[in-house]
Design an enzyme around this catalytic site. Structure first.
Site, PDB file in Angstrom:
ATOM      1  N   ASP A  34       0.828  -1.192   0.000  1.00 35.21           N
ATOM      2  CA  ASP A  34       0.000   0.000   0.000  1.00 35.21           C
ATOM      3  C   ASP A  34       0.872   1.254   0.000  1.00 35.21           C
ATOM      4  O   ASP A  34       1.908   1.299   0.658  1.00 35.21           O
ATOM      5  CB  ASP A  34      -0.893  -0.020   1.238  1.00 35.21           C
ATOM      6  CG  ASP A  34      -2.015   0.986   1.168  1.00 35.21           C
ATOM      7  OD1 ASP A  34      -2.730   0.993   0.143  1.00 35.21           O
ATOM      8  OD2 ASP A  34      -2.185   1.750   2.121  1.00 35.21           O
ATOM      9  N   GLU A  71       0.562  -0.331  -4.825  1.00 30.74           N
ATOM     10  CA  GLU A  71      -0.427   0.741  -4.974  1.00 30.74           C
ATOM     11  C   GLU A  71       0.310   2.064  -4.844  1.00 30.74           C
ATOM     12  O   GLU A  71       1.065   2.276  -3.905  1.00 30.74           O
ATOM     13  CB  GLU A  71      -1.505   0.617  -3.893  1.00 30.74           C
ATOM     14  CG  GLU A  71      -2.596   1.670  -3.982  1.00 30.74           C
ATOM     15  CD  GLU A  71      -2.339   2.891  -3.110  1.00 30.74           C
ATOM     16  OE1 GLU A  71      -2.790   3.979  -3.501  1.00 30.74           O
ATOM     17  OE2 GLU A  71      -1.699   2.769  -2.054  1.00 30.74           O
TER      18      GLU A  71
END
Length: 132
Positions: A34, A71
């Site tokens: 992330d 991401e």
């Protein structure tokens, strides 16, 4: 997080070995990282590039297909570009733009993350080009 300064070797080793543990010892097929845009690494070899190479090594050793998905809100193709071409060589990049385009179109929400989305052409662009 110290990824490129004095004493960063121990930090990098800990993070990479931890990722490899999930893949090797717990038989995960992949990892999704992330907000990699927040990883500040001035090193000659970026942390993500090193991680990708180590996961590929484990893939060869284990004979299992392994993936790392990152991401990032930078919309930078370097994340998935092969290392031989100056990229980090990760398997995939999570498409925030596709998510945001779909969400804004379906819900009509237009604040925060969704302020740049909401039209059908945003969805078409995300599907065609990956980034809006």
């Amino acid at each position: 997080m110290n990824l490129g300064g004095s004493g960063s070797g121990e930090v990098r080793t800990f993070l990479i070995e931890n990722a490899l543990m999930w893949l090797r010892d717990y038989h995960f097929d992949g990892l999704r990282l992330d907000a990699v845009h927040a990883l500040i690494d001035p090193s000659a070899t970026h942390f993500l590039e090193e991680l990708g190479a180590r996961v590929e090594d484990l893939e060869r050793q284990s004979g299992r297909h392994l993936v790392v998905i990152a991401e990032s809100d930078l919309n930078d193709p370097r994340i998935i570009r092969p290392r031989a071409l100056g990229g980090y060589g990760l398997a995939a990049q999570w498409s925030d733009d596709l998510h945001h385009a779909l969400h804004a179109l379906i819900t009509g929400e237009s604040g925060g993350y969704y302020s740049d989305f909401g039209c059908m052409h945003h969805l078409a662009k995300a599907l065609e080009h990956g980034f809006v």
